[in-house]
Design a protein around this motif. Sequence first.
Motif, PDB file in Angstrom:
ATOM      1  N   GLU A 109       0.834  -1.212   0.000  1.00 32.92           N
ATOM      2  CA  GLU A 109       0.000   0.000   0.000  1.00 32.92           C
ATOM      3  C   GLU A 109       0.865   1.256   0.000  1.00 32.92           C
ATOM      4  O   GLU A 109       0.557   2.231  -0.686  1.00 32.92           O
ATOM      5  CB  GLU A 109      -0.940  -0.024   1.204  1.00 32.92           C
ATOM      6  CG  GLU A 109      -2.020  -1.090   1.071  1.00 32.92           C
ATOM      7  CD  GLU A 109      -2.768  -1.395   2.363  1.00 32.92           C
ATOM      8  OE1 GLU A 109      -2.542  -0.702   3.389  1.00 32.92           O
ATOM      9  OE2 GLU A 109      -3.579  -2.338   2.349  1.00 32.92           O
ATOM     10  N   ARG A 110       1.968   1.230   0.743  1.00 36.10           N
ATOM     11  CA  ARG A 110       2.897   2.367   0.754  1.00 36.10           C
ATOM     12  C   ARG A 110       3.479   2.593  -0.643  1.00 36.10           C
ATOM     13  O   ARG A 110       3.599   3.727  -1.110  1.00 36.10           O
ATOM     14  CB  ARG A 110       4.020   2.106   1.762  1.00 36.10           C
ATOM     15  CG  ARG A 110       4.986   3.271   1.949  1.00 36.10           C
ATOM     16  CD  ARG A 110       6.067   2.943   2.965  1.00 36.10           C
ATOM     17  NE  ARG A 110       7.109   2.109   2.407  1.00 36.10           N
ATOM     18  CZ  ARG A 110       8.160   2.566   1.720  1.00 36.10           C
ATOM     19  NH1 ARG A 110       8.314   3.858   1.514  1.00 36.10           N
ATOM     20  NH2 ARG A 110       9.067   1.742   1.246  1.00 36.10           N
ATOM     21  N   LEU A 111       3.801   1.503  -1.341  1.00 33.69           N
ATOM     22  CA  LEU A 111       4.400   1.624  -2.671  1.00 33.69           C
ATOM     23  C   LEU A 111       3.364   2.017  -3.725  1.00 33.69           C
ATOM     24  O   LEU A 111       3.708   2.658  -4.718  1.00 33.69           O
ATOM     25  CB  LEU A 111       5.137   0.340  -3.032  1.00 33.69           C
ATOM     26  CG  LEU A 111       6.342   0.061  -2.111  1.00 33.69           C
ATOM     27  CD1 LEU A 111       6.993  -1.250  -2.467  1.00 33.69           C
ATOM     28  CD2 LEU A 111       7.328   1.212  -2.143  1.00 33.69           C
ATOM     29  N   VAL A 112       2.107   1.669  -3.519  1.00 35.60           N
ATOM     30  CA  VAL A 112       1.043   2.173  -4.405  1.00 35.60           C
ATOM     31  C   VAL A 112       0.954   3.693  -4.253  1.00 35.60           C
ATOM     32  O   VAL A 112       0.875   4.426  -5.238  1.00 35.60           O
ATOM     33  CB  VAL A 112      -0.310   1.487  -4.104  1.00 35.60           C
ATOM     34  CG1 VAL A 112      -1.472   2.247  -4.745  1.00 35.60           C
ATOM     35  CG2 VAL A 112      -0.295   0.041  -4.597  1.00 35.60           C
ATOM     36  N   ALA A 113       1.014   4.174  -3.022  1.00 32.69           N
ATOM     37  CA  ALA A 113       0.963   5.618  -2.783  1.00 32.69           C
ATOM     38  C   ALA A 113       2.167   6.326  -3.418  1.00 32.69           C
ATOM     39  O   ALA A 113       2.068   7.498  -3.787  1.00 32.69           O
ATOM     40  CB  ALA A 113       0.913   5.904  -1.283  1.00 32.69           C
ATOM     41  N   ALA A 114       3.297   5.622  -3.574  1.00 32.24           N
ATOM     42  CA  ALA A 114       4.500   6.201  -4.181  1.00 32.24           C
ATOM     43  C   ALA A 114       4.481   6.114  -5.704  1.00 32.24           C
ATOM     44  O   ALA A 114       5.413   6.576  -6.352  1.00 32.24           O
ATOM     45  CB  ALA A 114       5.742   5.500  -3.634  1.00 32.24           C
ATOM     46  N   GLY A 115       3.451   5.497  -6.285  1.00 32.19           N
ATOM     47  CA  GLY A 115       3.347   5.429  -7.742  1.00 32.19           C
ATOM     48  C   GLY A 115       3.354   4.038  -8.326  1.00 32.19           C
ATOM     49  O   GLY A 115       3.239   3.873  -9.536  1.00 32.19           O
ATOM     50  N   GLY A 116       3.496   3.008  -7.502  1.00 29.55           N
ATOM     51  CA  GLY A 116       3.469   1.631  -7.992  1.00 29.55           C
ATOM     52  C   GLY A 116       2.046   1.131  -8.167  1.00 29.55           C
ATOM     53  O   GLY A 116       1.081   1.814  -7.801  1.00 29.55           O
ATOM     54  N   GLY A 117       1.915  -0.051  -8.705  1.00 29.14           N
ATOM     55  CA  GLY A 117       0.601  -0.666  -8.885  1.00 29.14           C
ATOM     56  C   GLY A 117       0.646  -2.138  -8.513  1.00 29.14           C
ATOM     57  O   GLY A 117       1.672  -2.796  -8.688  1.00 29.14           O
ATOM     58  N   VAL A 118      -0.478  -2.632  -8.010  1.00 31.51           N
ATOM     59  CA  VAL A 118      -0.590  -4.051  -7.668  1.00 31.51           C
ATOM     60  C   VAL A 118      -1.034  -4.815  -8.907  1.00 31.51           C
ATOM     61  O   VAL A 118      -2.021  -4.454  -9.554  1.00 31.51           O
ATOM     62  CB  VAL A 118      -1.594  -4.264  -6.508  1.00 31.51           C
ATOM     63  CG1 VAL A 118      -1.850  -5.739  -6.273  1.00 31.51           C
ATOM     64  CG2 VAL A 118      -1.085  -3.602  -5.236  1.00 31.51           C
ATOM     65  N   LEU A 119      -0.307  -5.879  -9.251  1.00 30.69           N
ATOM     66  CA  LEU A 119      -0.658  -6.732 -10.384  1.00 30.69           C
ATOM     67  C   LEU A 119      -1.361  -8.010  -9.926  1.00 30.69           C
ATOM     68  O   LEU A 119      -2.262  -8.493 -10.599  1.00 30.69           O
ATOM     69  CB  LEU A 119       0.593  -7.093 -11.193  1.00 30.69           C
ATOM     70  CG  LEU A 119       1.375  -5.919 -11.773  1.00 30.69           C
ATOM     71  CD1 LEU A 119       2.614  -6.417 -12.505  1.00 30.69           C
ATOM     72  CD2 LEU A 119       0.500  -5.089 -12.699  1.00 30.69           C
TER      73      LEU A 119
END
Length: 150
Positions: A109-119
Amino acid sequence: MANKIDLTLDCADAQLLGAFWKTALGYVDAPPPAPFTTREEWFASFDPPEGESVSDAAWLCDPEGHGPRLSLLKVPEPKSAKNRLHIDVRVAGHGSPGERWARIKAESERLVAAGGGVLAEFPGHHVVMADPEGNEFCVAAEPPPPAPSV
């Protein structure tokens, strides 16, 4: 003595990915190689072709010196297929499977907030993600320590 590795990731926007991977890994900008005092000075020493800039790349390192260095290099062609090599981001700590999964979920979730996406999610084990340019990586718990020898 084992050889050390560095990782290099081709990209379209080295500064965007540099910022993401610094957040993901806790890395910092790598200092320029000696005897240079700036990356610009080092880059200029190669007499680069017109139009190429030091901002077309980013160089990152583990501030404690343990992890591999990461270079991000701008290339003209877009990503066209699944990565043949990917990064596993390992969250620290052990505990129960539920506690480990909660840490994995929080990190993803932290990395989604940084611009990543869950695959994809593999509950209890790992989350497959993509950085802002679609490069796949996984978020998982670090392996448990080895059992003591008897």
